[in-house]
Design a protein around this motif. Sequence first.
Motif, PDB file in Angstrom:
ATOM      1  N   ALA A 193      -4.981   4.974  16.791  1.00 11.83           N
ATOM      2  CA  ALA A 193      -5.505   3.791  16.111  1.00 11.83           C
ATOM      3  C   ALA A 193      -6.101   4.099  14.732  1.00 11.83           C
ATOM      4  N   PRO A 194      -7.064   5.016  14.634  1.00 10.76           N
ATOM      5  CA  PRO A 194      -7.635   5.251  13.297  1.00 10.76           C
ATOM      6  C   PRO A 194      -6.600   5.817  12.324  1.00 10.76           C
ATOM      7  N   LEU A 195      -5.716   6.677  12.826  1.00 13.14           N
ATOM      8  CA  LEU A 195      -4.698   7.249  11.938  1.00 13.14           C
ATOM      9  C   LEU A 195      -3.829   6.142  11.364  1.00 13.14           C
ATOM     10  N   LEU A 196      -3.445   5.215  12.237  1.00 18.88           N
ATOM     11  CA  LEU A 196      -2.536   4.154  11.827  1.00 18.88           C
ATOM     12  C   LEU A 196      -3.212   3.214  10.827  1.00 18.88           C
ATOM     13  N   ILE A 197      -4.415   2.791  11.162  1.00 18.69           N
ATOM     14  CA  ILE A 197      -5.124   1.858  10.269  1.00 18.69           C
ATOM     15  C   ILE A 197      -5.273   2.469   8.872  1.00 18.69           C
ATOM     16  N   ILE A 198      -5.780   3.708   8.838  1.00 17.96           N
ATOM     17  CA  ILE A 198      -6.051   4.311   7.530  1.00 17.96           C
ATOM     18  C   ILE A 198      -4.750   4.594   6.780  1.00 17.96           C
ATOM     19  N   ALA A 199      -3.764   5.129   7.500  1.00 15.89           N
ATOM     20  CA  ALA A 199      -2.527   5.526   6.828  1.00 15.89           C
ATOM     21  C   ALA A 199      -1.821   4.319   6.212  1.00 15.89           C
ATOM     22  N   GLN A 200      -1.831   3.183   6.922  1.00 10.51           N
ATOM     23  CA  GLN A 200      -1.187   1.992   6.358  1.00 10.51           C
ATOM     24  C   GLN A 200      -1.831   1.612   5.034  1.00 10.51           C
ATOM     25  N   ALA A 201      -3.157   1.662   5.010  1.00 11.07           N
ATOM     26  CA  ALA A 201      -3.859   1.264   3.791  1.00 11.07           C
ATOM     27  C   ALA A 201      -3.637   2.285   2.681  1.00 11.07           C
ATOM     28  N   LEU A 202      -3.691   3.565   3.043  1.00 13.43           N
ATOM     29  CA  LEU A 202      -3.502   4.596   2.017  1.00 13.43           C
ATOM     30  C   LEU A 202      -2.113   4.498   1.410  1.00 13.43           C
ATOM     31  N   ALA A 203      -1.123   4.219   2.262  1.00 14.25           N
ATOM     32  CA  ALA A 203       0.253   4.186   1.782  1.00 14.25           C
ATOM     33  C   ALA A 203       0.415   3.121   0.696  1.00 14.25           C
ATOM     34  N   ILE A 204      -0.285   2.001   0.851  1.00 18.95           N
ATOM     35  CA  ILE A 204      -0.206   0.948  -0.158  1.00 18.95           C
ATOM     36  C   ILE A 204      -0.673   1.494  -1.502  1.00 18.95           C
ATOM     37  N   GLY A 205      -1.788   2.224  -1.465  1.00 21.99           N
ATOM     38  CA  GLY A 205      -2.290   2.825  -2.694  1.00 21.99           C
ATOM     39  C   GLY A 205      -1.375   3.918  -3.212  1.00 21.99           C
ATOM     40  N   PHE A 206      -0.892   4.769  -2.298  1.00 15.15           N
ATOM     41  CA  PHE A 206      -0.048   5.888  -2.731  1.00 15.15           C
ATOM     42  C   PHE A 206       1.215   5.376  -3.417  1.00 15.15           C
ATOM     43  N   ARG A 207       1.769   4.278  -2.877  1.00 15.78           N
ATOM     44  CA  ARG A 207       2.982   3.734  -3.493  1.00 15.78           C
ATOM     45  C   ARG A 207       2.705   3.285  -4.917  1.00 15.78           C
ATOM     46  N   ALA A 208       1.455   2.839  -5.139  1.00 20.89           N
ATOM     47  CA  ALA A 208       1.082   2.417  -6.490  1.00 20.89           C
ATOM     48  C   ALA A 208       0.587   3.605  -7.306  1.00 20.89           C
ATOM     49  N   LYS A 209       0.765   4.816  -6.771  1.00 16.19           N
ATOM     50  CA  LYS A 209       0.320   6.043  -7.421  1.00 16.19           C
ATOM     51  C   LYS A 209      -1.185   6.079  -7.659  1.00 16.19           C
ATOM     52  N   VAL A 210      -1.924   5.463  -6.738  1.00 13.14           N
ATOM     53  CA  VAL A 210      -3.375   5.594  -6.768  1.00 13.14           C
ATOM     54  C   VAL A 210      -3.742   6.524  -5.616  1.00 13.14           C
ATOM     55  N   TRP A 211      -4.240   7.704  -5.967  1.00  7.09           N
ATOM     56  CA  TRP A 211      -4.404   8.748  -4.958  1.00  7.09           C
ATOM     57  C   TRP A 211      -5.803   8.758  -4.394  1.00  7.09           C
TER      58      TRP A 211
END
Lengths: 307, 362, 363
Positions: C71-89
């Motif tokens: 659960a925590p991995l999924l929640i955080i990873a989904q949100a991070l991926a949105i930022g990573f795709r926008a090249k915000v690290w």
Amino acid sequence: MGTMLVFLLSGTLLAATPLLLAAMGELIVERSGILNLSIEGMMALGAVVGFATIMATGSHWLALGAGGLAGVALSVLFAGVVLLALGNQVATGIAVGILGLGLSGLIGKPYEGMTVAPMKRMPIPVLSEIPIIGPGLFNHSLLVYLAPLLAVGLWWMLRSTRVGLVIRAVGESPESAHAIGYSVLMTRFLAIMTGGFMAGLAGAFIATVSATLWSDGMIAGRGWIVVALVVFATWRVDRLVIGAYLFGLATIAELLVQGAGIRVPSQLLTSIPYIATIVAISILSMDGRKMRLNAPASLGRTYNSTA
Amino acid sequence: MPMKRRLTSWIAAACLALPLTGTAAKAEDPFMVGFIYPTPVADVGWAKQLDLGREAIEEAYGDRVTTRVVENIPEGPDAGRVMNQLVADGADFVMLGSFGYMNDGLRLAQRSPDVDFIHASGFRQAENFGTFTARGYEGFYLTGLAAGMVTESNTIGIVAAFAIPEVIAEVNAVTLAARKENPDVNIRIVWVNTWFDPAREQEAARALISQGADVIFSLHQDTPSVVNVAQSEGVYVVNTGSDMSAHGPDAVLGSVVTDWTDYFVEAVGASLEGTFTGHDERGGLASGMVSVAAWNDVLTEEQMARINEVEAALISGEAHVFAGPLNDQRGTERVAEGEVLPDPEIFGMDWLVEGLTGSLPQ
Amino acid sequence: MMRLPWIVEPRIGRTGPRALLAPLIAVATTILAAVVLMSSQGVAPSRAIWQLYIAPLSSLYNLSEVLLKMAPLLIIAQALAIGFRAKVWNIGAEGQLLLGAIGGSLLPLWFNDSVNPMMLPAMALCGMLFGIGWAALAAFLRTRFNANEILVTLMLNSIALQLLYYLVSGPLRDPYGFNFPQSALFPQVAMLPSLFGMGRANVSIIVALLATVAAWIFVERSMTGYKLQVGGVAPDAARYAGFREKRAVWLSLCIGGAAAGLAGVFEVAGPLGQLQRVVSPGYGFAAIIVAFLGGLNAIGILFAAFFMAVIYVGGDMAQASAGVPYAVNTSLQGVLLVSYIAARLFVDYRVRWRRDITQQGAN
């Protein structure tokens, strides 16, 4: 009072030396445009391999060398993924760091909690006779003196040599560097390997020279402090040296203050280097021109060196 | 509801149908004892002492028991899974070697009434969930006397891990003993706020030495980090847990050793017989759970005689470490003349005794 | 000048089924490494694979542990991926998670005898706000002072940890907890309801799945999501598309902070039941691995989170049942991600021998 000042000086040097060593390596890597976040893992692997070597051979120098080579081995993996497979630097750094931490735990299992003899000190003639400053600054093992000398060398190398020029050019704009005829790939590969060596060396230093024991997890976040230091120094060697010794001084001063019975919120003190780094990045980035003078423009960006 | 239950049992059946080499049939197996340590087992330290207790269990009960060790389990959300796995694998008795395993352990104990648990340094018990704590402060009182005898600079330094009651009681015991022996003694303390950072522990020890300490107490450091420094700096050291004199042959003034073997063997025996009841086991010098090993030769015969005399009095109950009158740092009376500090207050200690330089960390 | 004997060219357009190649290679490499490492520890290869990859799915309890971990991995990873795709690290999810745990703990600690059913939602909101606040620091410094968010979020991780240490050993310490550095236990209303009535899995996994759906819709179907992605890849194009870089930074970091904060609340309100020194076994960093393993794609991340959770739980079980040191598991996580990133080369790029190209040219 006298012995306390001696310790303030000697403790600072001893705490700062591994940070400075690893940070110099990371500075070279970042100057070439690569962000390596696997320092913690490289230090841990260097520490355990260094410790294993000293257990087998009894030689501190072999241990330090072996620790450095362990860092190189891990850095080759990092370089391969980042430079050849064009992997994202942040993700690769974290992955390789985790791998290094895991491997260090595995290799270190038989050495858990063991100790080794400290490294021989080399008091510097005459200078070490000076009261307070002598025993504080001039009665250490060789590497403690070498670290600032290396920093001077690094400063000169980056500033005035062709190698330094190439590293900076590659970090500034790999495209232009390539166009002029520099090998971006080769430069970065060597820079990363150097960074790996220095991180491994720093880890081995902690395990075999300063702590003289091995225990899983003993790097205890120092690898992240190294990353912070390089940024704090805004990629300048002079500021890096100051930053490393200031950080060492802060850790030692906190312990002395506690020992003297003065109440201090230790968590706040521990946070100071990180807060200072954030402030430093912010202030220095605010002035775009100033930042551009120091920050490698291509830091963290993937570059295809086959094109 | 029936629908849901049917689904659940279907899933359960399906899972059981898998070739389960991992699950163990409980019936005919020997009695299984599981041990969980927060750190790796080294040749000295907390986990090592617990592991000696495990070896004693194997020795005492031979083929009737098997033991299994899980080491290096950090306190946190994953510890619960590991202890659950031990029980799922058929453990009949589980030793939880860290305070932080308390809540998960208690929950598991409630779910597994057939399994008996013992838990280090905790304060909550249940029918099948006992706790154990060593009265380490008694050992530190004896070494505190010795420190007061041998110090020439009249300064004693303490490197302490966390300000939990167990450690605070030990700090206080050292202070009381050292000042009893030598009223001029000055005690300095550094809280490193980590169970685990050998390099920092060593820096703390060096800081204290530079401030004049010639006897260092290493309170709850798991590695010989501080002992090593004391040996190379030529000062005396008292450490916790194991006999560390091999790492500091000249430096170790005495090691306050915890010996869990008798208690573990007894607890497992009770569990084997089905007579185990979860209680709070506290052992000190009298039960042998705490002792001082590796007394340094620097202590003269007279001095040792004096220490032995105090030890005998503590064992017989004639003397008590926290006997009144006792004031805290602010000068407030904590224990009145003729009284002793009751156990719950010793194991919940959150104040320092008069005469200590230093404070509890915020 | 050194020239490599091959050249790589970016593939244009959708990668299609080829994208599966990287995870497959990564999983295969990891299994191979598992066999080697476990054998080095004296565990038979078949047992090793069983312990790591099958045992975690072999009982309801274990499955519930996998879901709890996922659960925590999924929640955080989904949100991070949105930022990573926008090249915000944003690599500060760990710190944002800790802040979320702190924020979420305040209410149940202040109102320790509360029976108000709104407790959990209020905690979740509070935790998310704390997470957002921590991430917003980095967003502010980036947009106002141009400070690199990788480095700022990294530093904020370390500061958050010290803040947590301070709070649990000071202001938020349980007054009846014998001075141990941890808070009082939460009241029952502040605890997440368990899912199957057994095991520790709780409603956090449902929220995580909902977050996955939301992430998918946001990225694939919403205009903002589209702009964010374009903005990330090429700031010029984004400005053309009417989207400011500053907004991308703020949005990415705040989404990440909210998700990590929520995950933090779920840890203290789930398996822990109190605030303590160890809140997260590195979920914030592991989620970065998960985001990349999933190819920064909502569906991919779902599988990646599941797989990571399986090897986490498998590692714990292997340790308990077969005495395999945890370091093996840590190493395997490293191997998994390193090999995945390396294998991505063949997904994102076309690799050709120079010799072949020259020959083609000659023809």
